[in-house]
Design a protein around this motif. Sequence first.
Motif, PDB file in Angstrom:
ATOM      1  N   ARG A 158      52.816  30.065  34.764  1.00 38.37           N
ATOM      2  CA  ARG A 158      52.467  31.363  35.499  1.00 38.37           C
ATOM      3  C   ARG A 158      51.195  31.807  34.693  1.00 38.37           C
ATOM      4  O   ARG A 158      50.190  32.217  35.423  1.00 38.37           O
ATOM      5  CB  ARG A 158      53.326  32.420  35.247  1.00 38.37           C
ATOM      6  N   THR A 159      51.073  31.417  33.529  1.00 41.06           N
ATOM      7  CA  THR A 159      49.872  31.633  32.696  1.00 41.06           C
ATOM      8  C   THR A 159      48.513  31.044  33.191  1.00 41.06           C
ATOM      9  O   THR A 159      47.471  31.519  33.448  1.00 41.06           O
ATOM     10  CB  THR A 159      49.989  31.433  31.258  1.00 41.06           C
ATOM     11  N   ALA A 160      48.816  29.739  33.577  1.00 39.87           N
ATOM     12  CA  ALA A 160      47.839  29.002  33.924  1.00 39.87           C
ATOM     13  C   ALA A 160      47.127  29.236  35.357  1.00 39.87           C
ATOM     14  O   ALA A 160      46.044  29.413  35.726  1.00 39.87           O
ATOM     15  CB  ALA A 160      48.110  27.428  33.826  1.00 39.87           C
ATOM     16  N   SER A 161      48.268  29.551  36.197  1.00 38.32           N
ATOM     17  CA  SER A 161      47.889  30.204  37.563  1.00 38.32           C
ATOM     18  C   SER A 161      47.130  31.393  37.572  1.00 38.32           C
ATOM     19  O   SER A 161      45.945  31.297  38.179  1.00 38.32           O
ATOM     20  CB  SER A 161      49.185  30.264  38.234  1.00 38.32           C
ATOM     21  N   ALA A 162      47.532  32.475  36.600  1.00 42.27           N
ATOM     22  CA  ALA A 162      46.813  33.803  36.538  1.00 42.27           C
ATOM     23  C   ALA A 162      45.118  33.312  35.858  1.00 42.27           C
ATOM     24  O   ALA A 162      44.332  33.935  36.416  1.00 42.27           O
ATOM     25  CB  ALA A 162      47.372  34.574  35.805  1.00 42.27           C
ATOM     26  N   ILE A 163      45.234  32.663  35.111  1.00 48.52           N
ATOM     27  CA  ILE A 163      43.623  32.180  34.392  1.00 48.52           C
ATOM     28  C   ILE A 163      42.983  31.519  35.399  1.00 48.52           C
ATOM     29  O   ILE A 163      41.693  31.940  35.664  1.00 48.52           O
ATOM     30  CB  ILE A 163      44.063  31.506  32.994  1.00 48.52           C
ATOM     31  N   THR A 164      43.637  30.703  36.224  1.00 51.17           N
ATOM     32  CA  THR A 164      42.694  29.876  37.124  1.00 51.17           C
ATOM     33  C   THR A 164      42.179  31.041  38.257  1.00 51.17           C
ATOM     34  O   THR A 164      41.086  30.866  38.516  1.00 51.17           O
ATOM     35  CB  THR A 164      43.609  28.860  37.725  1.00 51.17           C
ATOM     36  N   ASP A 165      43.043  31.758  38.651  1.00 49.26           N
ATOM     37  CA  ASP A 165      42.496  32.899  39.480  1.00 49.26           C
ATOM     38  C   ASP A 165      41.480  33.915  38.920  1.00 49.26           C
ATOM     39  O   ASP A 165      40.534  33.929  39.718  1.00 49.26           O
ATOM     40  CB  ASP A 165      43.925  33.796  39.890  1.00 49.26           C
ATOM     41  N   SER A 166      41.793  34.031  37.822  1.00 50.44           N
ATOM     42  CA  SER A 166      40.746  34.885  37.065  1.00 50.44           C
ATOM     43  C   SER A 166      39.471  34.185  37.050  1.00 50.44           C
ATOM     44  O   SER A 166      38.268  34.732  37.195  1.00 50.44           O
ATOM     45  CB  SER A 166      41.346  35.299  35.774  1.00 50.44           C
ATOM     46  N   ILE A 167      39.350  32.902  36.476  1.00 54.50           N
ATOM     47  CA  ILE A 167      38.149  32.085  36.341  1.00 54.50           C
ATOM     48  C   ILE A 167      37.549  31.913  37.793  1.00 54.50           C
ATOM     49  O   ILE A 167      36.293  32.247  37.909  1.00 54.50           O
ATOM     50  CB  ILE A 167      38.314  30.777  35.928  1.00 54.50           C
ATOM     51  N   ARG A 168      38.168  32.020  38.796  1.00 54.36           N
ATOM     52  CA  ARG A 168      37.661  31.876  40.168  1.00 54.36           C
ATOM     53  C   ARG A 168      36.952  33.045  40.548  1.00 54.36           C
ATOM     54  O   ARG A 168      35.766  33.101  40.958  1.00 54.36           O
ATOM     55  CB  ARG A 168      38.674  31.610  41.450  1.00 54.36           C
ATOM     56  N   SER A 169      37.425  34.123  40.147  1.00 50.95           N
ATOM     57  CA  SER A 169      36.837  35.133  40.319  1.00 50.95           C
ATOM     58  C   SER A 169      35.503  35.687  39.637  1.00 50.95           C
ATOM     59  O   SER A 169      34.557  36.186  40.201  1.00 50.95           O
ATOM     60  CB  SER A 169      37.668  36.623  40.503  1.00 50.95           C
ATOM     61  N   ILE A 170      35.692  35.228  38.358  1.00 52.01           N
ATOM     62  CA  ILE A 170      34.428  35.577  37.565  1.00 52.01           C
ATOM     63  C   ILE A 170      33.527  34.599  37.909  1.00 52.01           C
ATOM     64  O   ILE A 170      32.090  34.921  38.281  1.00 52.01           O
ATOM     65  CB  ILE A 170      34.906  35.300  36.106  1.00 52.01           C
ATOM     66  N   GLU A 171      33.782  33.297  38.252  1.00 54.83           N
ATOM     67  CA  GLU A 171      32.625  32.372  38.559  1.00 54.83           C
ATOM     68  C   GLU A 171      31.998  32.701  40.134  1.00 54.83           C
ATOM     69  O   GLU A 171      30.899  32.629  40.458  1.00 54.83           O
ATOM     70  CB  GLU A 171      33.271  30.728  39.161  1.00 54.83           C
ATOM     71  N   GLU A 172      32.762  33.345  41.062  1.00 60.04           N
ATOM     72  CA  GLU A 172      32.372  33.734  42.361  1.00 60.04           C
ATOM     73  C   GLU A 172      31.249  35.081  41.827  1.00 60.04           C
ATOM     74  O   GLU A 172      30.174  34.889  42.797  1.00 60.04           O
ATOM     75  CB  GLU A 172      33.497  34.594  43.148  1.00 60.04           C
ATOM     76  N   ALA A 173      31.522  35.742  41.215  1.00 61.47           N
ATOM     77  CA  ALA A 173      30.670  36.996  40.799  1.00 61.47           C
ATOM     78  C   ALA A 173      29.504  36.499  40.165  1.00 61.47           C
ATOM     79  O   ALA A 173      28.329  36.845  40.217  1.00 61.47           O
ATOM     80  CB  ALA A 173      31.367  38.001  40.087  1.00 61.47           C
ATOM     81  N   ASP A 174      29.752  35.770  39.091  1.00 57.96           N
ATOM     82  CA  ASP A 174      28.523  35.474  37.911  1.00 57.96           C
ATOM     83  C   ASP A 174      28.040  34.025  37.993  1.00 57.96           C
ATOM     84  O   ASP A 174      27.211  33.656  37.213  1.00 57.96           O
ATOM     85  CB  ASP A 174      29.250  35.685  36.657  1.00 57.96           C
ATOM     86  N   GLY A 175      28.716  33.086  38.682  1.00 57.14           N
ATOM     87  CA  GLY A 175      28.285  31.700  38.885  1.00 57.14           C
ATOM     88  C   GLY A 175      29.183  30.766  37.795  1.00 57.14           C
ATOM     89  O   GLY A 175      30.118  31.357  37.156  1.00 57.14           O
ATOM     90  N   GLY A 176      29.260  29.587  38.162  1.00 53.95           N
ATOM     91  CA  GLY A 176      30.054  28.577  37.777  1.00 53.95           C
ATOM     92  C   GLY A 176      29.836  28.371  36.179  1.00 53.95           C
ATOM     93  O   GLY A 176      28.819  28.752  35.603  1.00 53.95           O
ATOM     94  N   PHE A 177      30.894  27.963  35.339  1.00 54.49           N
ATOM     95  CA  PHE A 177      30.767  27.843  33.863  1.00 54.49           C
ATOM     96  C   PHE A 177      30.628  26.057  33.706  1.00 54.49           C
ATOM     97  O   PHE A 177      31.322  25.659  34.544  1.00 54.49           O
ATOM     98  CB  PHE A 177      32.252  28.033  33.217  1.00 54.49           C
ATOM     99  N   ASP A 178      29.901  26.025  32.830  1.00 51.61           N
ATOM    100  CA  ASP A 178      29.331  24.635  32.570  1.00 51.61           C
ATOM    101  C   ASP A 178      30.519  23.985  31.675  1.00 51.61           C
ATOM    102  O   ASP A 178      30.831  23.035  31.690  1.00 51.61           O
ATOM    103  CB  ASP A 178      27.986  24.586  31.993  1.00 51.61           C
ATOM    104  N   VAL A 179      31.129  24.843  30.698  1.00 47.80           N
ATOM    105  CA  VAL A 179      31.911  24.504  29.805  1.00 47.80           C
ATOM    106  C   VAL A 179      33.061  25.536  29.575  1.00 47.80           C
ATOM    107  O   VAL A 179      32.799  26.714  29.490  1.00 47.80           O
ATOM    108  CB  VAL A 179      31.338  24.136  28.418  1.00 47.80           C
TER     109      VAL A 179
END
Lengths: 318, 261
Positions: free
Chosen positions: B96-117
Motif C-alpha cells: 500500500r505504501t509503495a502504491s501511494a508513493i508511486t501515485d504521488s511521484i507520478r503527479s509530482i512528475e506530471e507537474a514539475d518534470g521527471g526525476f533523474d534520480v
Amino acid sequence: MSVLVVIEHDRDQLADASLEALAFAADVAAQLGVDVEALLIGVDAVSLADECAAHGASTVHHVADASLTDYGPDAYGGAVASAAGVLSPSAIVASGSDRGNEVLAYAAAELDLPFVANCLAVKTADDWEMTRVQWGGSLNEEARLASSMPILSVASHAAEVAEPVTGATATVQTLEVTLPESATATMIQDRIVLSEGVTLATAPVVVGGGRGVGSAEGFEVLEALAAKLGGIVGCSRAVTNNGWRPHADQVGQTGTRIAPQLYIACGISGAIQHWVGAKAAKKILAINTDPAANMVVKADYAVIGDLFDVLPAITDIT
Amino acid sequence: MRVLVCVKRVPAPGAKINITEDGQSVDATNLGHTMSPHEECALELAVQLIEAHGGESHVLTLGTAEADEQCRWAASIGISKATLVDAGSMDWDPQRTASAITDSIRSIEEADGGFDVMIFGNESADTGGFQVGVRVSRALGRPMVNAIKGVEVDLEADGKGATLEARRETDNGFEVYQLPMPCAIGVKEGITWPRYPTMRGRLASKKLAVDVAVSDAVPGGQMKVRLNRPEEKVSETVILGHGSEAAPAVVELLKELGLMS
C-alpha cells in the motif's frame, strides 16, 4: 508443490545464509507436507546442487541462462518470478540478506504479491501467521499474510543449519526462464577489493570499541589484541559519528551484524542500535568501568575496569 | 537534474523501545521523532547531488500529518520542495505504501518534470520491510539497486547518456553498478555525513509550502497483528575480575573457547 528456496551465491560461492534459508524452509515444508526444492541461478551455479541436496533440497531447479553468470537484482528477481510461474511453488523463501531481500522484493513486485521480510517463525494456515523482525531485532511483529504464494525471507540466525546429509546427490532440472528487458541495467559491472582476509562478518573474534575508547588513536590497544587473536576491530555508532573509525567498521542495526565466537566489547554502553548487531555473537565479554552498563549486564563475561589497563595486560600474555 | 528523496518519520529510540498496551505500536510518549538513519544520509546525498550538478530536490514522505516536521528538517538542510502523503498512520503495509508513493511521484512528475534520480533508505528503521523502493521503481520502470554506500553521477558518460555509478559494500570491498538514468537507489547509513541545518536554513524551512496529498491506495496482503519484545537471552554475567588483574582469567577463557592455544 514445494517450498522453493532461492539459493544465494556469489559467482558460485554459496552464501552461508542460504543454508539457514534451507533449514527454515524445511520447517515450513513439513507443516505443508511438501518437499523443499532449490533454485540455482547462473550457468556454473549448478556446482552447488549437491550441497543443496545435502541440506534438504529434493530437487534443484537450475537456471542456466548465460546472461545470469553474475548478480543483478532485476535479472535475479525476474528469474525467480518466472520460475514461480512455471513451478507454482507453495511458497518462496530466501535469506534475509542484502541480496536475498532485494531479489524477493523484485520478484514480489513482478508477481504483484506481498513479500514478508526477515521472518523468525511461520505457522501455515489459510492465512499464514509469521513472527518477523522489526526495529532491526529490538522488537518482533506478529503478522498475518493473505497471499496465493507466500514470499518470505529468513532473518539472520533464525534457523539452525542442519547437519549435511553425506553422499546426497541432487536431482537437477534445467529451467528456462523469461527475463525482463530491463534486466541488464542492474547487473554488477565491476568489483573493487579493498581487503583480503578476515572481515567483521567472518572473524572468529571481534574486538569492539565504543565511546569509552575516547579517540581514533585509542583504538591502537584494540588493534593490538585483535591482531594477536586473528580477529578484527569493530566499533559502535558513537565512534563512527565522532569520526574515529570508518563506517565500514560499525557493528549495529545500520552497520554489520556480527556472529563471532567471541565479541570483546570495550567501553561500549550497549545501546539498542549496537546490541542488535552484536547479539548473535556466541559469547560476549564486556570490558567496562561501569558494572551497570547495559553491555555488562547482557554479556556472558565481564571485566570491570579501564580498557586501557585491561587490554594491554591481556595482549601481553597472549 | 531533479532528485527525489523518500523519508519516513519514526520514533527516536533510546536504550529500550516500549510498546503501547494494545501492542499496536511503539510507545513514543517519552521519545522524540526522527527519520530512519539511512534516510538522513539519503537527504544529504540529494543535497550534495544538486550542489554538484545543479537542479532541484524534492522530499516525499508518507505517514501522519506530524511528518511535516521531517519535511521542514529536509528543507532546513537544502531540499527545495516537499510532499506529504497523509495516510493518517505510520503503519501502512509495504504494498500500500509503495502504491501511494508511486501515485504521488507520478503527479509530482506530471507537474514539475521527471526525476533523474530517486533515493530511498535501504529499509525503514521501524518496520524494516526492505521493498518499498524496489516496488516503486519497478512500477515506474526505472532500474533500482539497494544497499548502496557510494555514488557518482556522470551526466554525459561516453555517449551512453547519463549514468549513475552505485557501489555496494561487500565483505572485502565493493560491487559496482552502472545505472542508466533515470534510476533509483536505496542507500545505507555512511554513504554521506549528514550536515546540520544553518540558522538561515532553519528560517527558510519555516516558509516551506508542504504539499499535502491523500491516497486511495488499497491495503496489501501483509497485516500487523501486534508487536512483542523478543525474549532476551538471560545470562548471568560472570565477572572475570577487575582491571589488569583480570587478564589471566581472560586468557583462560580464550583457551577454553579454542581461540588461542
